[in-house]
Write a protein that holds these residues in place. Structure first.
Motif: not given
Length: 226
Positions: A216-220
């Motif tokens: 899982v990767r979250e990027v603003a």
């Protein structure tokens, strides 16, 4: 005159056949043990090198993924600066010499990344959008990618919550008639889909891929308008 002493029968005889066979068996066993030790060491080294290579490939692609999202630029030409259709994610990215269209696509268990050259003309950006839809499997396989991916999901952060990236997003007005460019299916010619403030990607890996579990990767996303 004293006769010279004859050597004893025990001292004169050589190795018996049994002794030779035993020595050969011992040497053979020692050789097998040494070969197994060397083989195990070599196999272990190859596995470690393969695991390090897979980890390096994954890290490199994830760094590229984050860089792409952090440089999203709304072109006011395409209906969305960032869009996901369930199979491919397309975005326009700012570069020093213009805008660039980037596509991440999952096909045949491989997540691939394709990019166009930087462009400064509206028609060239539209051509790049068309080009991204016509790539063959062979062309994608020649691009940087990650093997062993069985599925992926994408979520956009809109407002104060995460939602499916394929759901309808906020619509913003645009005075540029180019908003009616290829691929737009909703909204008027003066509307575009707003850029989400964040992207979450979830990757699933298959057995034998060398990866386990879910990534899982979250990027603003900070996307200044052009």
């Amino acid at each position: 005159m004293r006769r010279a002493a004859l050597p004893s029968r025990r001292a004169a005889r050589g190795f018996t056949l049994i002794e030779v066979v035993v020595a050969l068996v011992v040497m053979a066993v020692m050789s097998v043990m040494a070969w197994r030790a060397v083989s195990a060491l070599s196999t272990s080294r190859e596995r470690n090198e393969a695991a390090m290579e897979r980890a390096e490939t994954l890290q490199t692609l994830m760094r590229q993924w984050e860089l792409d999202l952090r440089e999203v630029q709304d072109s006011a030409v395409l209906p969305a600066a960032l869009s996901f259709d369930g199979n491919a994610l397309r975005l326009t990215r700012r570069r020093e010499s213009g805008l660039q269209l980037v596509m991440w696509q999952l096909r045949d268990g491989r997540l691939s990344r394709w990019e166009s050259g930087p462009v400064t003309q509206r028609d060239a950006l539209q051509d790049a959008w068309f080009r991204s839809q016509q790539l063959s499997a062979e062309e994608l396989r020649a691009m940087p990618g990650l093997e062993g991916v069985t599925g992926w999901q994408m979520f956009f952060f809109r407002g104060n919550s995460w939602s499916n990236a394929q759901s309808s997003g906020d619509v913003v007005d645009s005075s540029d008639a180019a908003a009616s460019s290829p691929g737009q299916t909703t909204g008027s010619a003066k509307q575009r889909i707003a850029v989400p403030s964040g992207v979450r990607m979830q990757l699933q890996f298959g057995e034998g891929s060398g990866y386990s579990g879910e990534l899982v990767r979250e990027v603003a996303v900070e996307a200044p308008t052009s």
